[in-house]
Structure formats: C-alpha cells, structure tokens
Design a protein around this motif. Structure first.
Motif, short mmCIF file in Angstrom:
data_model
loop_
_atom_site.label_atom_id
_atom_site.label_comp_id
_atom_site.label_asym_id
_atom_site.label_seq_id
_atom_site.Cartn_x
_atom_site.Cartn_y
_atom_site.Cartn_z
N GLN A 1 0.81 -1.21 0.00
CA GLN A 1 0.00 0.00 0.00
C GLN A 1 0.85 1.27 0.00
O GLN A 1 0.60 2.21 -0.75
CB GLN A 1 -0.94 -0.02 1.22
CG GLN A 1 -1.86 1.19 1.32
CD GLN A 1 -1.20 2.38 2.01
OE1 GLN A 1 -0.34 2.20 2.87
NE2 GLN A 1 -1.59 3.57 1.62
N GLN A 2 1.91 1.29 0.82
CA GLN A 2 2.68 2.51 0.97
C GLN A 2 3.59 2.81 -0.22
O GLN A 2 4.18 3.89 -0.30
CB GLN A 2 3.50 2.50 2.26
CG GLN A 2 4.62 1.47 2.30
CD GLN A 2 4.20 0.16 2.89
OE1 GLN A 2 3.18 -0.41 2.50
NE2 GLN A 2 4.96 -0.36 3.83
N TYR A 3 3.73 1.87 -1.15
CA TYR A 3 4.61 2.06 -2.30
C TYR A 3 3.86 2.34 -3.60
O TYR A 3 4.47 2.75 -4.59
CB TYR A 3 5.48 0.82 -2.51
CG TYR A 3 6.19 0.34 -1.27
CD1 TYR A 3 7.08 1.17 -0.60
CD2 TYR A 3 5.97 -0.93 -0.76
CE1 TYR A 3 7.73 0.74 0.55
CE2 TYR A 3 6.62 -1.37 0.38
CZ TYR A 3 7.50 -0.53 1.04
OH TYR A 3 8.14 -0.96 2.17
N TRP B 1 4.74 -6.35 7.15
CA TRP B 1 4.49 -4.92 7.35
C TRP B 1 3.06 -4.49 7.02
O TRP B 1 2.47 -3.70 7.76
CB TRP B 1 5.49 -4.10 6.54
CG TRP B 1 6.90 -4.49 6.79
CD1 TRP B 1 7.84 -4.88 5.88
CD2 TRP B 1 7.58 -4.58 8.07
NE1 TRP B 1 9.04 -5.18 6.48
CE2 TRP B 1 8.91 -5.00 7.82
CE3 TRP B 1 7.19 -4.32 9.38
CZ2 TRP B 1 9.84 -5.18 8.85
CZ3 TRP B 1 8.11 -4.50 10.40
CH2 TRP B 1 9.41 -4.92 10.13
N ASP B 2 2.49 -5.00 5.95
CA ASP B 2 1.12 -4.59 5.62
C ASP B 2 0.13 -5.03 6.69
O ASP B 2 -0.85 -4.33 6.97
CB ASP B 2 0.70 -5.15 4.26
CG ASP B 2 1.19 -4.29 3.10
OD1 ASP B 2 1.94 -3.33 3.35
OD2 ASP B 2 0.82 -4.58 1.95
N ASP B 3 0.37 -6.19 7.30
CA ASP B 3 -0.51 -6.66 8.37
C ASP B 3 -0.45 -5.72 9.57
O ASP B 3 -1.49 -5.42 10.19
CB ASP B 3 -0.09 -8.07 8.81
CG ASP B 3 -0.08 -9.06 7.66
OD1 ASP B 3 -1.16 -9.33 7.11
OD2 ASP B 3 1.01 -9.55 7.30
N LEU B 4 0.74 -5.23 9.89
CA LEU B 4 0.87 -4.30 11.01
C LEU B 4 0.17 -2.98 10.71
O LEU B 4 -0.53 -2.43 11.56
CB LEU B 4 2.35 -4.03 11.30
CG LEU B 4 3.23 -5.21 11.69
CD1 LEU B 4 4.61 -4.72 12.08
CD2 LEU B 4 2.61 -6.00 12.83
N GLY B 5 0.37 -2.47 9.49
CA GLY B 5 -0.26 -1.21 9.14
C GLY B 5 -1.77 -1.28 9.20
O GLY B 5 -2.43 -0.40 9.78
N GLN B 6 -2.31 -2.32 8.63
CA GLN B 6 -3.77 -2.49 8.65
C GLN B 6 -4.27 -2.72 10.08
O GLN B 6 -5.34 -2.23 10.45
CB GLN B 6 -4.18 -3.66 7.75
CG GLN B 6 -3.89 -3.46 6.28
CD GLN B 6 -4.74 -2.38 5.64
OE1 GLN B 6 -5.77 -1.96 6.17
NE2 GLN B 6 -4.30 -1.91 4.47
N GLY C 1 6.39 5.52 6.29
CA GLY C 1 5.48 5.45 5.16
C GLY C 1 4.02 5.28 5.53
O GLY C 1 3.12 5.51 4.71
N TRP C 2 3.74 4.88 6.78
CA TRP C 2 2.36 4.68 7.22
C TRP C 2 1.74 5.92 7.83
O TRP C 2 0.54 5.93 8.13
CB TRP C 2 2.31 3.55 8.24
CG TRP C 2 2.56 2.20 7.67
CD1 TRP C 2 3.71 1.47 7.74
CD2 TRP C 2 1.64 1.38 6.93
NE1 TRP C 2 3.57 0.27 7.09
CE2 TRP C 2 2.30 0.19 6.58
CE3 TRP C 2 0.31 1.56 6.52
CZ2 TRP C 2 1.69 -0.82 5.85
CZ3 TRP C 2 -0.31 0.55 5.78
CH2 TRP C 2 0.39 -0.62 5.46
N ALA C 3 2.50 6.96 8.03
CA ALA C 3 2.02 8.11 8.80
C ALA C 3 0.73 8.69 8.24
O ALA C 3 -0.23 8.94 8.98
CB ALA C 3 3.11 9.18 8.87
N SER C 4 0.69 8.93 6.95
CA SER C 4 -0.51 9.51 6.34
C SER C 4 -1.68 8.54 6.37
O SER C 4 -2.81 8.92 6.65
CB SER C 4 -0.19 9.92 4.89
OG SER C 4 -1.33 10.45 4.26
#
Length: 438
Positions: free
Chosen positions: A43-45, A260-265, A280-283
């Motif tokens: 997602q972040q890329y 990483w995507d699992d953590l972000g979600q 990269g997840w801040a926004s």
C-alpha cells in the motif's frame, strides 16, 4: 532548519543542493523501447507507480511490470532468476539490506545518471547505495527507521491513568523505554478485541526487530571478527521481550505470521494501542478513509532498551538496473524519474522520509501549518539520530532466513530463548563459513 536536518540518515546530511542538472537530457526519448521491471508492492509504495504513465508519455517507451510483490517474495524470485540465468528484465526494486547479495546483478549507475543528479541525493544514502565502488541503486523517498505510533486517547483516560499507576507505580504516558512498552501492552490488552502492541513475526522482519532490540539491550549481532554473537545475555533479554508479550497475550495470536502490511492495517483498525512502524504509514494512519483512528494518532521517537540505546534498525529502498539490460539508458531514465524531486515529493507527502536534500527542505516547509505532519517529521527526525544499518555482510538475508524460524520457536514456546539463539548462532556460523566470511 539545520538542526532538523542534522539527524536524518543517522548523521550529517546537510549539503548543498546542486541544482536541476541535465534537465535537457532527462528523461530522454526511447520510442518503441519496452522496459521490463520487477517492483516491490504494498500500500505505501503504490502511489509512486502511477507516475510511470507520465514517463511513458514523455519518452515514448513502455514499462512492463513482470511482478509486484513484498520484498521478501521479490528477493526469492530474483534469486531464482539468478540461479536459472533468467535475468531478462531491466529494472528491479532494491533495498540497502538486500543489495549486498547481488554483487554482479546490477550495473553502475554513475555511468548512466548525470553527476549533478547524483549529488542531489543525501550523501549517506548514496554511500549506502554504493557497493564495491559501484552505485547499484538510486534511493527513492523511502528512508526507513521506525518510530512509535500510539492512540492518544488511551493516555487521556483518567480511569486508565489511575489504574495503571496503582498497578505499575508510575504515570501512564507514551513510553520512553521498551520495558514501559511491555507494561503498557499488557495493561491495555483485552484479547481478542484489543491488543497492547504487535510485531512482524517472520522473514527478515522479525530478525531485524530482534537485531535492533539486541542493540538496545547492549548486545551485538556479529562481533568484531564477524562471528555471530547474538546468543548472549543481551540476546536472551531481547528475545524474551517478544516471548513474554506473546505469552501474556498482549499481541495478536497471529503476529508470528505478520509482515508490514498486516501491522499497518492492524493499527489502522483501532485494535492496537502502540505500534513501532515505518514513516510510510504516517498519512495512512491519520486518513479517515483508511484508518479508524484518524485524528487520534500520536508519534514519538522509538523507545530505548535497558542499555539506554534506542532501537534504530534502518535502511532505504531504491531502484536498480541489471547488467544484462538491453537498453540501460531507458532503464536508468525510468529509475531517475521515479526518484526525482517530483516523485520524492509525492512519496514524502504521505509520510516517508525523502533521500534528496532539496525534498527535505520542501518537507520541512510543508509541515509548518500541519500539526500532525510536524509531529511526524519531528519524531522521525529524532528517530533517525538513532538509526543504524544491518550488519555489513552479504549473507544478512540468508542468515535472516535461517534465524527467524528459531526466533519463532522461542516466541511460540517450543524452545527457550537461549536454546533458540544457540541453534540460530550455529546456523548463522555455518552460513558465514560456507560463504568464506569466517
């Protein structure tokens, strides 16, 4: 402003911006050329890749994306291509942690990119992208070091503050140490609906998190002779931190399968109290379209271990061009376009840290009237002061692949932390011996 820049990339990055060099030469014209690419996905890329169509219109060339995967899967695919002699593609996503594995795969970009353009990047990022005297990748606006995100409302709840102080004997506040994170994670957890924290539990992700916790506990991964040294008292303390959180059910049961995507979600879902994560997840975390905790996100410098050192495992993403590429000039133009000022501003606007000096100046100015962006930038500026790279061995990823199942075994309770680390050290030693590094 100089104070704000001083910590970025784990040291001095302040340098003069060299101007918009070679604008007439780039991006160039490549009518009829197709550039095959293998890119990191996630997602972040993804936002950056929308710019590929602009490059195609400007140059007349086409980009054929052969695969788009997380870097762990992409790494396996690239190694398979090397083993089978199937390097028919031109552009590949790369990372400072992965690049040392591929000494002969990628070409020297200093022969393809104008010197003035290269000088526009943060010098330390260029240094980390140069291996054996070859500039093997151009850094994108994805300099990575982790800071701590947290739900602000948890620390404003008077009942929670009182209960926490009664149980632990100190005030409830966003944590400064990893012991405080452990205390708070156990306190906030209410499984299966809410958890105190989480961590990526497989691949290089868990080995990297263990590595930085080891450093924060005063240990070292490889000693001065390059021998594995993580099966130490500091190593046991570091691994026990993960083990004890899992045992206390302060992290989701599936965390050993998370990346990483699992953590972000997970953090964006509102079910995690504190989360060590990348810029990269801040926004994403503060956007009501993607996050249930938008407007409730705090960010601060990552905590310190018992040694007083902070965690700070870091690296950066980039793009490389293969030696076998049939049209290196077109491929180099593409990766320049994906890492130029406009591209870096696009990525940095969502939170990732840039790797061009001028874009740092832009990001600082952009944040002046946005309280959340200022908080993010300040937190990651402090985080970068504690940044350190992975151990400088080409075998890092291979060692990670051997070590992480042992870390998992300890977390899941199948081995003690000491047993797991002794077994992991034996495997790592064999890898280094086979590679001729010991």
């Amino acid at each position: 402003m100089s104070r704000l820049l001083a910590g970025v990339a784990a040291g001095a990055i302040l340098c003069a911006w060299a101007g918009h060099a070679a604008a007439a030469e780039l991006p160039g014209k490549f009518e009829g050329v197709t550039v095959d690419a293998k890119l990191i996905g996630g997602q972040q890329y993804e936002a950056l890749y929308a710019r590929i169509a602009e490059w195609e219109r400007a140059t007349g060339a086409k980009v054929n994306v052969l695969s788009k995967k997380n870097h762990f899967e992409l790494d396996k695919e690239i190694k398979s291509d090397i083993a089978t002699g199937n390097i028919t593609w031109c552009v590949g996503s790369n990372h400072s942690s992965f690049a040392p594995q591929y000494p002969d795969l990628y070409t020297d970009l200093s022969a393809l990119i104008p010197k003035e353009e290269i000088e526009g990047f943060v010098p330390t990022n260029i240094e980390a992208s140069t291996l054996g005297g070859k500039l093997v990748m151009l850094p994108r606006a994805q300099f990575d070091v982790s800071a701590l995100y947290y739900q602000k409302s948890l620390y404003a709840d008077e009942a929670k503050k009182q209960a926490f102080k009664e149980k632990y004997g100190y005030e409830l506040a966003p944590p400064d140490t990893w012991q405080q994170v452990a205390d708070q994670a156990a306190f906030f957890s209410n499984p299966p609906d809410f958890y105190g924290t989480q961590f990526a539990g497989k691949e290089e992700a868990i080995n990297g998190r263990f590595y930085e916790m080891l450093v924060a506990e005063g240990g070292e991964y490889l000693d001065a002779d390059g021998k594995p040294a993580f099966n130490s008292e500091a190593g046991v303390r570091a691994l026990d931190w993960f083990v004890n959180l899992y045992k206390a059910k302060a992290v989701p049961a599936g965390t050993t399968n998370y990346l990483w995507d699992d953590l972000g979600q997970g953090f964006a879902s509102g079910t995690i109290a504190v989360n060590l994560d990348w810029p990269g997840w801040a926004s994403f975390f503060n956007d009501p379209k993607s996050s249930k905790i938008a407007g409730n996100v705090g960010v601060k410098v990552q905590p310190a271990g018992s040694s007083g050192k902070h965690t700070g495992w870091s690296g950066h993403h980039g793009f490389s061009v293969t030696e076998s590429c049939a049209n290196k000039e077109a491929a180099a133009s593409l990766i320049w376009f994906l890492t130029n000022e406009d591209s870096q501003k696009l990525e940095a606007s969502a939170g990732p840290l840039p790797t061009r000096t001028a874009v740092w100046e832009w990001a600082i100015n952009e944040a002046q009237n946005d309280a959340y962006k200022k908080e993010v930038l300040s937190a990651f500026q402090q985080a970068a002061q504690h940044a350190f790279p992975v151990p400088q061995t080409p075998s890092w990823i291979e060692i990670s692949n051997a070590v992480y199942p042992e870390l998992q075994a300890a977390i899941l309770g199948d081995k003690t932390s000491k047993q797991a680390l002794d077994d992991a050290a034996a495997k790592a030693t064999q890898i280094l011996e086979d590679a001729g590094e010991l």
